[in-house]
Design an enzyme around this catalytic site. Sequence first.
Site, mmCIF file in Angstrom:
data_model
loop_
_atom_site.group_PDB
_atom_site.id
_atom_site.type_symbol
_atom_site.label_atom_id
_atom_site.label_comp_id
_atom_site.label_asym_id
_atom_site.label_seq_id
_atom_site.Cartn_x
_atom_site.Cartn_y
_atom_site.Cartn_z
ATOM 1 N N TYR A 102 0.829 -1.199 0.000
ATOM 2 C CA TYR A 102 0.000 0.000 0.000
ATOM 3 C C TYR A 102 0.870 1.259 0.000
ATOM 4 C CZ TYR A 102 -3.860 3.124 1.217
ATOM 5 O OH TYR A 102 -4.802 4.117 1.200
ATOM 6 N N PHE A 117 -6.659 20.214 -24.134
ATOM 7 C CA PHE A 117 -7.404 18.991 -24.382
ATOM 8 C C PHE A 117 -8.689 19.001 -23.542
ATOM 9 C CE2 PHE A 117 -8.521 14.515 -23.831
ATOM 10 C CZ PHE A 117 -8.720 14.201 -25.164
ATOM 11 N N ASP A 118 -9.705 18.311 -24.043
ATOM 12 C CA ASP A 118 -11.054 18.340 -23.445
ATOM 13 C C ASP A 118 -11.076 18.091 -21.930
ATOM 14 O OD1 ASP A 118 -10.632 17.324 -26.012
ATOM 15 O OD2 ASP A 118 -12.467 16.144 -26.059
ATOM 16 N N ASP A 120 1.376 19.697 -20.829
ATOM 17 C CA ASP A 120 0.644 18.436 -20.943
ATOM 18 C C ASP A 120 1.533 17.524 -21.786
ATOM 19 O OD1 ASP A 120 -0.860 16.276 -21.864
ATOM 20 O OD2 ASP A 120 -2.753 17.367 -21.744
ATOM 21 N N ALA A 158 1.453 14.288 -22.548
ATOM 22 C CA ALA A 158 0.933 12.980 -22.958
ATOM 23 C C ALA A 158 1.763 12.374 -24.091
ATOM 24 C CB ALA A 158 -0.534 13.119 -23.399
ATOM 25 N N LYS A 193 -0.459 7.145 -23.416
ATOM 26 C CA LYS A 193 0.090 7.455 -24.746
ATOM 27 C C LYS A 193 1.585 7.104 -24.720
ATOM 28 C CE LYS A 193 -3.812 10.062 -24.662
ATOM 29 N NZ LYS A 193 -4.713 10.102 -23.510
ATOM 30 N N HIS A 236 -20.446 14.022 -28.019
ATOM 31 C CA HIS A 236 -20.034 13.040 -29.036
ATOM 32 C C HIS A 236 -19.961 11.624 -28.489
ATOM 33 C CE1 HIS A 236 -16.572 14.836 -27.102
ATOM 34 N NE2 HIS A 236 -15.761 13.906 -27.526
#
Length: 462
Positions: free
Chosen positions: A72, A124-125, A216, A218, A259, A453
């Site tokens: 843990y 990004f969203d 970001d 990614a 990614k 979407h």
Amino acid sequence: MNFQFAEPFRIKMVENVKRTTKDQRQRWLKEAQFNVFRLRAEDVYIDCITDSGTSAMSSEQWAALMRGDESYAGSQSFYRMEASVQDVFGMPYVQPVHQGRAADFMLAQLYTQPGKYALGNMHFDTFRGNAEVAGAKVLDLVVDEGLDAASPASPFKGNLDIDKLEHAISTHGRDNITMVMVTVTCNNNGGQPVSMANLKAVGSICRKHQIPLVIDAARLSENAYFIKTREPEYADWEIKAITREMLSEAETAVMSAKKDGLVNIGGLFVTRNLDIYHQANQLSIVHEGFITYGGQAGRDMDALAVGLQESTRLDYLDYRIKQVDYLGQQLKLRNIPIIDPPGGHGIYVDAKRFFPHIPQSEFPAQRMVVALYEEAGIRCVELGACAFGSKDPVTKEPVWPALEVMRIAISRRVYTNRHLDCIVEALSYIYSQRETYKGMKLVYEGPITSLRHFTAGFELLP
Ligand code: F0G
């Protein structure tokens, strides 16, 4: 001469995929209300809906999984992952999270304020959503050529426009801006890279105004490859030296490890600010899990420790970026309009030029997505009128986004160029009879427009 230009791996396990008939696909499309998110993945022949969490792991990663320490607190897996991230990012403090959007949530909590601005190239969203829920305002300041899917090829269409940045700071006032974020590569406009020169220019403006810069990350390694191959001063640099140099401009970085982490789940919140790290620890304990696992299993963190290193290998990146480029060049040879040059993780087909007779109000990019699944069982994603359309807050009239594209996202180490040839053939066939296609009508949308979407329902117009 170099005769070793093929994939830098060989395949020792395969996942069977199913071939289907057009009749079946038409039935499944109807049942899914023409929304490919609602299809069963087993009914998809080649899945290009995302490059996220879909990578094939290496034998080294599978071996690392077995070493996973499921303690843990303070597991060995955490320390191996932490060391790997510190090596690639050059930042000291590493908070794991279960996936990228959990890091976006922390970022919004720690770096935004109600009514104040978060600036970026193109958010990004998932950051945008978290920032808006926190009451912040977001602005996209990408260079103009990055907003025009028909603009001529140029090397760094993901760059943040420096004039727009200066203008936003002087218009809104430094005190009304809480952060600047650069997303590398820029997912929303084609997986287009950001140059080191641009990152440094943004970094210096942020330092001048004492605004924290966040990256970001990614697709950090893919962006570093573009810097190495397109910015001559970095041609001789190692990829990891470039990733560290990129991040040296930033106070904090977030990453969806699904990614360039080459793993199927996982994310990171990484910083050089100790106070921010301590606050991220608290958010993790409440929302993700204890500081040393943050929603990941020990084995997940071990796979990430290895995957992150593999993604910075030049032979891997060379294969990766050139495979995506191959698809782009094949489509261009057939006059299919794409965002040029090809991006790092996929090809974005310009629906405005592909279906010029279908107006944005009739969802041309979604029509292309549906046609490609119907003809070939290939699944892509719409990034256009449905995903990014909005409504004017006052008049309630629809507002259409600048880009109307279909993204063909390429998973890492998963498909062969033969699979990509299927995409090329199918799309060329659709293009050859493009005049016969009509648009679509939105018949269902959920309550949050920016998420519609995922659950939308459509009908084909007669
Ligand atoms: N940032 C960027 C640039 C992304 O592309 C994504 C995810 C996230 C953050 C969120 O990460 O999914 O791990 O929570 N992009 C995926 C896509 C979903 O298909 O482009 P996540």
